[in-house]
Design an enzyme around this catalytic site. Structure first.
Site, PDB file in Angstrom:
ATOM      1  N   ARG A 132       2.786   7.248   4.449  1.00  0.00           N
ATOM      2  CA  ARG A 132       2.519   6.675   3.132  1.00  0.00           C
ATOM      3  C   ARG A 132       1.241   7.232   2.509  1.00  0.00           C
ATOM      4  O   ARG A 132       1.171   7.414   1.289  1.00  0.00           O
ATOM      5  CB  ARG A 132       2.461   5.148   3.208  1.00  0.00           C
ATOM      6  CG  ARG A 132       1.458   4.560   4.210  1.00  0.00           C
ATOM      7  CD  ARG A 132       1.783   3.102   4.460  1.00  0.00           C
ATOM      8  NE  ARG A 132       0.837   2.376   5.312  1.00  0.00           N
ATOM      9  CZ  ARG A 132       0.905   2.325   6.637  1.00  0.00           C
ATOM     10  NH1 ARG A 132       1.850   3.000   7.271  1.00  0.00           N
ATOM     11  NH2 ARG A 132       0.027   1.600   7.320  1.00  0.00           N
ATOM     12  N   GLU A 177      -4.524   3.341   9.248  1.00  0.00           N
ATOM     13  CA  GLU A 177      -4.670   1.903   9.064  1.00  0.00           C
ATOM     14  C   GLU A 177      -5.020   1.261  10.402  1.00  0.00           C
ATOM     15  O   GLU A 177      -4.734   1.807  11.477  1.00  0.00           O
ATOM     16  CB  GLU A 177      -3.364   1.329   8.505  1.00  0.00           C
ATOM     17  CG  GLU A 177      -3.341  -0.178   8.299  1.00  0.00           C
ATOM     18  CD  GLU A 177      -4.388  -0.685   7.332  1.00  0.00           C
ATOM     19  OE1 GLU A 177      -5.584  -0.549   7.655  1.00  0.00           O
ATOM     20  OE2 GLU A 177      -4.017  -1.234   6.283  1.00  0.00           O
ATOM     21  N   HIS A 237      -5.969   3.861   3.744  1.00  0.00           N
ATOM     22  CA  HIS A 237      -5.279   2.577   3.844  1.00  0.00           C
ATOM     23  C   HIS A 237      -6.207   1.418   3.494  1.00  0.00           C
ATOM     24  O   HIS A 237      -7.428   1.563   3.494  1.00  0.00           O
ATOM     25  CB  HIS A 237      -4.742   2.413   5.264  1.00  0.00           C
ATOM     26  CG  HIS A 237      -3.861   3.537   5.676  1.00  0.00           C
ATOM     27  ND1 HIS A 237      -2.500   3.520   5.509  1.00  0.00           N
ATOM     28  CD2 HIS A 237      -4.160   4.757   6.215  1.00  0.00           C
ATOM     29  CE1 HIS A 237      -1.992   4.662   5.929  1.00  0.00           C
ATOM     30  NE2 HIS A 237      -2.982   5.427   6.363  1.00  0.00           N
ATOM     31  N   GLY A 238      -5.602   0.268   3.240  1.00  0.00           N
ATOM     32  CA  GLY A 238      -6.378  -0.877   2.798  1.00  0.00           C
ATOM     33  C   GLY A 238      -7.528  -1.225   3.719  1.00  0.00           C
ATOM     34  O   GLY A 238      -8.661  -1.431   3.275  1.00  0.00           O
ATOM     35  N   LEU A 247       7.270   0.677   1.806  1.00  0.00           N
ATOM     36  CA  LEU A 247       8.411  -0.207   2.044  1.00  0.00           C
ATOM     37  C   LEU A 247       7.973  -1.501   2.725  1.00  0.00           C
ATOM     38  O   LEU A 247       8.532  -2.564   2.460  1.00  0.00           O
ATOM     39  CB  LEU A 247       9.455   0.527   2.892  1.00  0.00           C
ATOM     40  CG  LEU A 247      10.153   1.695   2.189  1.00  0.00           C
ATOM     41  CD1 LEU A 247      10.883   2.568   3.203  1.00  0.00           C
ATOM     42  CD2 LEU A 247      11.103   1.192   1.121  1.00  0.00           C
ATOM     43  N   HIS A 288      -3.158   4.271  -0.501  1.00  0.00           N
ATOM     44  CA  HIS A 288      -1.802   4.787  -0.728  1.00  0.00           C
ATOM     45  C   HIS A 288      -1.011   3.905  -1.695  1.00  0.00           C
ATOM     46  O   HIS A 288      -1.317   2.721  -1.881  1.00  0.00           O
ATOM     47  CB  HIS A 288      -1.048   4.883   0.602  1.00  0.00           C
ATOM     48  CG  HIS A 288      -0.866   3.563   1.288  1.00  0.00           C
ATOM     49  ND1 HIS A 288       0.106   2.662   0.919  1.00  0.00           N
ATOM     50  CD2 HIS A 288      -1.547   2.978   2.305  1.00  0.00           C
ATOM     51  CE1 HIS A 288       0.028   1.597   1.682  1.00  0.00           C
ATOM     52  NE2 HIS A 288      -0.972   1.747   2.540  1.00  0.00           N
ATOM     53  N   GLY A 289       0.031   4.480  -2.285  1.00  0.00           N
ATOM     54  CA  GLY A 289       0.932   3.714  -3.139  1.00  0.00           C
ATOM     55  C   GLY A 289       1.754   2.714  -2.337  1.00  0.00           C
ATOM     56  O   GLY A 289       1.752   2.724  -1.096  1.00  0.00           O
TER      57      GLY A 289
END
Length: 209
Positions: free
Chosen positions: A64, A91, A161-162, A17, A13-14
């Site tokens: 996200r 995530e 996600h990461g 926040l 995802h980009g």
């Protein structure tokens, strides 16, 4: 066609926040920043430039990732593409680290311990998930729902996600539990995999925005 059938494209995802504030997110649900929106749009434009289109898409239940996917599909001209959402792609749960920034967590638990929780395969943050636990919920879903479609000849887009994607990359690339500590995906980083009929990777390409 530069991207043949049996192609899987994965995207982190980009910027969110929480990313902007250097916080552990885990299963917290922050939205994208303006930069994150721009990253997602740029990612979609680049995919279109290199000739990508998709038959189906997958994402997590978190805002996200879902919003990044929506922005990508808009830029691709495929806003109505079928999308499957699953918590299996969320995530990793960071437990007590969630909502803390890296400095705060290091002051509380120590630099070495926090690094182990972040990067290692089987260290479990208090109240959370290890990368191994994340893989245990992600990989069955990948095999049943995503890989099966790729092997059927579809071009599949996955936005997640990461850490959930680190677990998948570990599987796809055959990375050891020790070496996975060095795997990192930047926000909106995009990788394209072409699989053979048995699900083995025969080509891997980075797609830069």
């Amino acid at each position: 066609m530069p991207f043949p059938d049996r192609t899987l494209v994965i995207v982190r995802h980009g910027q969110s926040l929480d990313n902007e504030r250097d916080l552990f997110s885990g299963i917290r649900d922050p939205d994208l920043t303006e930069r994150g929106v721009g990253e997602a749009r740029s990612c979609g434009r680049r995919m279109k430039e290199v000739g990508l289109s998709f038959d189906i898409a997958f994402t997590s239940e978190l805002t996200r990732a879902r919003r990044t996917l929506s922005l990508i599909l808009s830029e691709l001209g495929q806003p109505d593409l079928a999308v499957h959402r699953s918590a299996a792609l969320n995530e990793r749960d960071y437990g007590e680290l969630a909502g803390l920034n890296k400095r705060e967590s290091q002051e509380r638990w120590g630099v070495a311990q926090v690094r182990a929780w972040r990067k290692s395969y089987d260290a479990v943050p208090p109240g959370g998930e290890s990368l191994a636990m994340t893989a245990d919920r992600l990989l069955p879903y990948y095999r049943d729902e995503i890989e099966s479609r790729v092997l059927a000849g579809q071009r599949v887009l996955l936005v997640a996600h990461g850490n959930s994607l680190r677990a998948l990359i570990m599987h796809l690339d055959g990375i050891s539990a020790d070496a996975v500590a060095d795997v990192h995906l930047a926000t909106a980083q995009t990788l394209a995999y072409r699989l053979d009929e048995r699900g083995r990777v025969v080509e891997k390409r980075a797609i830069s925005a």
